[in-house]
Scaffold this motif. Structure first.
Motif, PDB file in Angstrom:
ATOM      1  N   LYS A 350       7.241  -1.556   0.173  1.00  0.00           N
ATOM      2  CA  LYS A 350       8.496  -1.746   0.431  1.00  0.00           C
ATOM      3  C   LYS A 350       8.403  -1.788   2.296  1.00  0.00           C
ATOM      4  CE  LYS A 350      10.637  -1.424  -3.640  1.00  0.00           C
ATOM      5  NZ  LYS A 350      11.465  -2.702  -3.891  1.00  0.00           N
ATOM      6  N   SER A 351       9.265  -2.237   2.681  1.00  0.00           N
ATOM      7  CA  SER A 351       9.161  -2.554   4.246  1.00  0.00           C
ATOM      8  C   SER A 351      10.630  -2.327   4.793  1.00  0.00           C
ATOM      9  CB  SER A 351       8.750  -3.699   4.742  1.00  0.00           C
ATOM     10  OG  SER A 351       9.624  -4.538   4.394  1.00  0.00           O
ATOM     11  N   ARG A 352      10.573  -1.460   6.167  1.00  0.00           N
ATOM     12  CA  ARG A 352      12.008  -1.323   6.834  1.00  0.00           C
ATOM     13  C   ARG A 352      11.592  -1.702   8.113  1.00  0.00           C
ATOM     14  NH1 ARG A 352      15.806   3.955   6.242  1.00  0.00           N
ATOM     15  NH2 ARG A 352      17.091   3.506   7.899  1.00  0.00           N
ATOM     16  N   GLY A 353      12.222  -2.793   8.833  1.00  0.00           N
ATOM     17  CA  GLY A 353      11.769  -2.850  10.185  1.00  0.00           C
ATOM     18  C   GLY A 353      10.339  -3.002  10.532  1.00  0.00           C
ATOM     19  N   ASP A 354       9.845  -2.161  11.256  1.00  0.00           N
ATOM     20  CA  ASP A 354       8.353  -2.190  12.018  1.00  0.00           C
ATOM     21  C   ASP A 354       7.627  -1.519  10.866  1.00  0.00           C
ATOM     22  OD1 ASP A 354       9.163  -3.788  14.094  1.00  0.00           O
ATOM     23  OD2 ASP A 354       9.539  -1.956  15.259  1.00  0.00           O
ATOM     24  N   TYR A 355       8.007  -0.611   9.974  1.00  0.00           N
ATOM     25  CA  TYR A 355       7.124   0.262   9.158  1.00  0.00           C
ATOM     26  C   TYR A 355       7.282  -0.539   7.641  1.00  0.00           C
ATOM     27  CZ  TYR A 355       6.853   2.473  13.581  1.00  0.00           C
ATOM     28  OH  TYR A 355       6.663   2.560  14.867  1.00  0.00           O
ATOM     29  N   ALA A 356       6.301   0.144   6.819  1.00  0.00           N
ATOM     30  CA  ALA A 356       6.246  -0.214   5.394  1.00  0.00           C
ATOM     31  C   ALA A 356       5.525   0.969   4.597  1.00  0.00           C
ATOM     32  CB  ALA A 356       5.540  -1.550   5.227  1.00  0.00           C
ATOM     33  N   TYR A 357       5.775   0.823   3.404  1.00  0.00           N
ATOM     34  CA  TYR A 357       5.302   1.868   2.549  1.00  0.00           C
ATOM     35  C   TYR A 357       4.629   1.492   1.260  1.00  0.00           C
ATOM     36  CZ  TYR A 357       5.229   6.746   0.168  1.00  0.00           C
ATOM     37  OH  TYR A 357       4.627   7.797  -0.589  1.00  0.00           O
ATOM     38  N   SER A 358       3.337   1.776   0.830  1.00  0.00           N
ATOM     39  CA  SER A 358       2.772   1.218  -0.350  1.00  0.00           C
ATOM     40  C   SER A 358       2.349   2.436  -1.169  1.00  0.00           C
ATOM     41  CB  SER A 358       1.681   0.304   0.009  1.00  0.00           C
ATOM     42  OG  SER A 358       2.031  -0.668   0.890  1.00  0.00           O
ATOM     43  N   MET A 359       2.379   2.242  -2.503  1.00  0.00           N
ATOM     44  CA  MET A 359       1.923   3.151  -3.466  1.00  0.00           C
ATOM     45  C   MET A 359       1.074   2.549  -4.479  1.00  0.00           C
ATOM     46  SD  MET A 359       4.573   6.515  -4.069  1.00  0.00           S
ATOM     47  CE  MET A 359       5.989   5.533  -4.525  1.00  0.00           C
ATOM     48  N   PHE A 360       0.042   3.212  -4.877  1.00  0.00           N
ATOM     49  CA  PHE A 360      -0.755   2.412  -5.906  1.00  0.00           C
ATOM     50  C   PHE A 360      -1.135   3.671  -6.893  1.00  0.00           C
ATOM     51  CE2 PHE A 360      -1.711   0.272  -2.175  1.00  0.00           C
ATOM     52  CZ  PHE A 360      -1.802  -0.905  -2.477  1.00  0.00           C
ATOM     53  N   ASP A 361      -0.646   3.389  -8.201  1.00  0.00           N
ATOM     54  CA  ASP A 361      -1.166   4.462  -9.357  1.00  0.00           C
ATOM     55  C   ASP A 361      -2.627   3.745  -9.973  1.00  0.00           C
ATOM     56  OD1 ASP A 361       0.828   6.136  -9.153  1.00  0.00           O
ATOM     57  OD2 ASP A 361       2.040   5.124 -10.765  1.00  0.00           O
ATOM     58  N   LEU A 362      -3.417   4.690  -9.844  1.00  0.00           N
ATOM     59  CA  LEU A 362      -4.933   4.216 -10.417  1.00  0.00           C
ATOM     60  C   LEU A 362      -5.242   4.835 -11.551  1.00  0.00           C
ATOM     61  CD1 LEU A 362      -6.586   4.684  -6.694  1.00  0.00           C
ATOM     62  CD2 LEU A 362      -5.617   2.744  -7.574  1.00  0.00           C
ATOM     63  N   GLU A 363      -6.323   4.203 -12.168  1.00  0.00           N
ATOM     64  CA  GLU A 363      -6.553   4.520 -13.505  1.00  0.00           C
ATOM     65  C   GLU A 363      -7.809   5.424 -13.466  1.00  0.00           C
ATOM     66  OE1 GLU A 363      -7.040   0.988 -15.944  1.00  0.00           O
ATOM     67  OE2 GLU A 363      -4.791   0.728 -16.223  1.00  0.00           O
ATOM     68  N   SER A 364      -8.180   5.840 -12.171  1.00  0.00           N
ATOM     69  CA  SER A 364      -9.275   6.878 -12.014  1.00  0.00           C
ATOM     70  C   SER A 364      -9.124   7.588 -10.750  1.00  0.00           C
ATOM     71  CB  SER A 364     -10.780   5.908 -12.058  1.00  0.00           C
ATOM     72  OG  SER A 364     -10.822   5.254 -11.170  1.00  0.00           O
ATOM     73  N   PRO A 365      -9.500   8.793 -10.663  1.00  0.00           N
ATOM     74  CA  PRO A 365      -9.263   9.632  -9.699  1.00  0.00           C
ATOM     75  C   PRO A 365      -9.745   9.144  -8.507  1.00  0.00           C
ATOM     76  CG  PRO A 365      -9.995  11.187 -11.258  1.00  0.00           C
ATOM     77  CD  PRO A 365     -10.388   9.604 -11.684  1.00  0.00           C
ATOM     78  N   ALA A 366      -8.988   9.264  -7.157  1.00  0.00           N
ATOM     79  CA  ALA A 366      -9.208   8.769  -5.716  1.00  0.00           C
ATOM     80  C   ALA A 366     -10.141   9.439  -5.214  1.00  0.00           C
ATOM     81  CB  ALA A 366      -7.948   8.646  -5.042  1.00  0.00           C
ATOM     82  N   SER A 367     -11.132   8.838  -4.773  1.00  0.00           N
ATOM     83  CA  SER A 367     -12.381   9.570  -3.846  1.00  0.00           C
ATOM     84  C   SER A 367     -11.965   9.762  -2.474  1.00  0.00           C
ATOM     85  CB  SER A 367     -13.803   8.930  -4.037  1.00  0.00           C
ATOM     86  OG  SER A 367     -13.628   7.276  -3.388  1.00  0.00           O
ATOM     87  N   ARG A 368     -12.649  10.670  -1.798  1.00  0.00           N
ATOM     88  CA  ARG A 368     -12.430  10.828  -0.437  1.00  0.00           C
ATOM     89  C   ARG A 368     -13.052   9.561   0.430  1.00  0.00           C
ATOM     90  NH1 ARG A 368      -9.271  12.253   3.152  1.00  0.00           N
ATOM     91  NH2 ARG A 368     -10.172  11.544   5.284  1.00  0.00           N
ATOM     92  N   GLU A 369     -14.143   8.778  -0.170  1.00  0.00           N
ATOM     93  CA  GLU A 369     -14.576   7.603   0.405  1.00  0.00           C
ATOM     94  C   GLU A 369     -13.408   6.389   0.507  1.00  0.00           C
ATOM     95  OE1 GLU A 369     -18.290   4.490  -0.160  1.00  0.00           O
ATOM     96  OE2 GLU A 369     -17.998   6.071  -1.555  1.00  0.00           O
ATOM     97  N   LEU A 370     -12.830   6.504  -0.809  1.00  0.00           N
ATOM     98  CA  LEU A 370     -11.747   5.387  -0.726  1.00  0.00           C
ATOM     99  C   LEU A 370     -10.690   5.890   0.264  1.00  0.00           C
ATOM    100  CD1 LEU A 370     -10.187   3.114  -2.314  1.00  0.00           C
ATOM    101  CD2 LEU A 370      -9.179   4.777  -3.607  1.00  0.00           C
ATOM    102  N   VAL A 371     -10.231   6.971   0.410  1.00  0.00           N
ATOM    103  CA  VAL A 371      -9.278   7.198   1.317  1.00  0.00           C
ATOM    104  C   VAL A 371      -9.601   7.021   2.698  1.00  0.00           C
ATOM    105  CG1 VAL A 371      -7.937   9.339   2.503  1.00  0.00           C
ATOM    106  CG2 VAL A 371      -8.265   9.215  -0.132  1.00  0.00           C
ATOM    107  N   GLU A 372     -11.008   7.247   3.196  1.00  0.00           N
ATOM    108  CA  GLU A 372     -11.451   6.868   4.397  1.00  0.00           C
ATOM    109  C   GLU A 372     -11.450   5.445   4.675  1.00  0.00           C
ATOM    110  OE1 GLU A 372     -15.301   8.936   4.462  1.00  0.00           O
ATOM    111  OE2 GLU A 372     -14.435  10.834   4.718  1.00  0.00           O
ATOM    112  N   GLN A 373     -11.551   4.645   3.702  1.00  0.00           N
ATOM    113  CA  GLN A 373     -11.855   3.044   3.691  1.00  0.00           C
ATOM    114  C   GLN A 373     -10.467   2.718   3.951  1.00  0.00           C
ATOM    115  OE1 GLN A 373     -14.010   2.484   0.125  1.00  0.00           O
ATOM    116  NE2 GLN A 373     -14.928   0.692   1.165  1.00  0.00           N
ATOM    117  N   LEU A 374      -9.295   3.253   3.249  1.00  0.00           N
ATOM    118  CA  LEU A 374      -8.058   2.901   3.571  1.00  0.00           C
ATOM    119  C   LEU A 374      -7.218   3.371   4.796  1.00  0.00           C
ATOM    120  CD1 LEU A 374      -6.560   3.891   0.077  1.00  0.00           C
ATOM    121  CD2 LEU A 374      -6.827   1.314   0.944  1.00  0.00           C
ATOM    122  N   GLU A 375      -7.949   4.461   5.408  1.00  0.00           N
ATOM    123  CA  GLU A 375      -7.516   4.977   6.505  1.00  0.00           C
ATOM    124  C   GLU A 375      -7.935   4.096   8.012  1.00  0.00           C
ATOM    125  OE1 GLU A 375      -7.047   9.609   5.942  1.00  0.00           O
ATOM    126  OE2 GLU A 375      -8.798   9.011   6.422  1.00  0.00           O
ATOM    127  N   ALA A 376      -9.161   3.542   7.544  1.00  0.00           N
ATOM    128  CA  ALA A 376      -9.708   2.401   8.572  1.00  0.00           C
ATOM    129  C   ALA A 376      -9.149   1.127   8.671  1.00  0.00           C
ATOM    130  CB  ALA A 376     -11.229   2.123   8.198  1.00  0.00           C
TER     131      ALA A 376
END
Length: 387
Positions: A350-376
């Motif tokens: 979803k978006s609103r003006g200059d900012y947006a928000y995304s959510m993902f439900d995953l079928e396996s636990p999220a690793s720290r490595e995945l979070v770091e890739q998304l943050e990058a």
């Protein structure tokens, strides 16, 4: 365990809706959430850990919304929670302006030692007489939660009600009495109404919207009520109009040197939402919003990010991302997830003006490595693993 800090006194009734998974802390640096009423936050440095700010009330002028959005801090308010309290004070303002009740009460106090006060009152009461509001025209600018309640109550008091709101919501329209005339040009309210009350948010486009030009279009002897924000009215122009007799009364809930004590001004010390019930309702709603966001990642009643709801998480992981509203963000997220062998069970963006928000439900636990890739990813402001 989630941690929160109250920047003002927040009704215990609301705080009691936090579960044992929440603890109140003294230091902002430790907080996942801030709860605030009137405390000014513009000069505050927010810690990286802070995820949300909830305003127990409607106005958010004390919160730097853009700064918060850039740091991935979702800001909530509590629209409608104090609406009934404000509505009742607006009705009181109508009655105070229709007759010089305050002048009459003050006169009684000044003559309280006079043994002939009963007889004297019969002679003096004429100077405090006024008009009934039944049959008069009330113009309401802004048909949000408060405006709708004022409109419906005024109809029951026998007033002819005109409502103006070019952005009226579906919910507000459904709740509005059929007896109310929906006006498409605010000038019609200025020209026709005996009483005008304003209930719009303070924006650059609404600041001083009641100005000299607007006042000149109004009926002679009009009464103007302002229980929204003082800066919606050019109060220097209003005081001048009162002196000239163009405006009969100006009723405001915002004391300041311009209006306090000025002729024709009835100034109330910001009591609109100052009821036990309103404070409890605001606190309860703020806590509910914070919990829903921290525990499930869902957003409702944010003022700087879009509303977004994927229900209660039912997959092994839910990842929520606050980011700028620019092209190809979603494709970058899904590419990263695919390359890391994550299967997406559900998703939203979803978006609103200059900012947006995304959510993902995953079928396996999220690793720290995945979070770091998304943050990058360029444009990502905050990544949270909800579960």
């Amino acid at each position: 365990m989630y941690q929160y800090k109250c920047m003002n006194q927040i009704a215990k009734f609301g705080l009691d809706h936090f579960t044992r998974d929440y603890a109140e802390v003294e230091e902002i640096e430790e907080a996942d959430a801030l709860l605030v009423r009137s405390a000014a936050l513009h000069d505050m440095e927010f810690p990286k850990n802070l995820k949300t700010i909830a305003r127990a009330g409607a106005g958010v002028n004390n919160i730097p919304l853009g700064k918060c959005a850039e740091q991935g801090i979702v800001v909530f308010n509590t629209p409608g929670a104090n609406a009934n309290g404000v509505k009742e004070l607006v009705l009181a303002g109508l009655l105070l302006a229709a007759r010089d009740i305050i002048g009459g009460v003050n006169w009684v106090q000044s003559e309280r030692m006079n043994e002939e006060i009963s007889k004297l009152a019969e002679k003096q009461k004429k100077q405090f007489a006024g008009h009934e509001i039944e049959g008069k025209k009330l113009g309401i600018i802004g048909l949000g939660a408060i405006g709708v309640k004022v409109a419906n109550a005024a109809v029951h008091l026998g007033m002819e009600v005109l409502g103006y709101d070019p952005y009226i919501s579906v919910d507000a329209a459904w709740n509005l009495s059929r007896s109310i005339r929906h006006i498409t040009n605010v000038d019609d309210i200025y020209r026709e109404c005996d009483y005008i009350t304003i209930h719009v948010p303070l924006l650059e486009s609404t600041k001083k919207m009641i100005n000299t030009e607007a006042i000149e279009k109004m009926k002679d002897g009009v009464v103007v009520l302002n229980f929204a924000r003082d800066l919606l009215v050019d109060e220097d122009a209003m005081v001048l109009a009162l002196k000239k007799g163009k405006v009969k009364r100006y009723v405001s809930d915002f004391p300041n040197p311009t209006t306090a004590g000025a002729k024709g001004c009835i100034v109330i010390p910001h009591l609109g939402a100052s009821t036990e019930e309103a404070e409890e309702n605001c606190a309860r709603m703020a806590v509910k919003e914070v919990r829903c966001y921290l525990e499930h990642g869902n957003i409702k009643n944010s003022v700087n990010y879009p509303d977004c709801d994927m229900g209660i998480p039912s997959y092994p992981a839910r990842v929520a991302i606050c980011h700028r509203n620019v092209k190809n963000m979603l494709s970058q997220f899904t590419t990263i997830l695919g390359q890391a062998n994550y299967n997406i069970g559900n998703m939203t963006n979803k978006s609103r003006g200059d900012y947006a928000y995304s959510m993902f439900d995953l079928e396996s636990p999220a690793s720290r490595e995945l979070v770091e890739q998304l943050e990058a990813v360029d444009g990502v402001l905050k990544v949270r693993v909800i579960c």
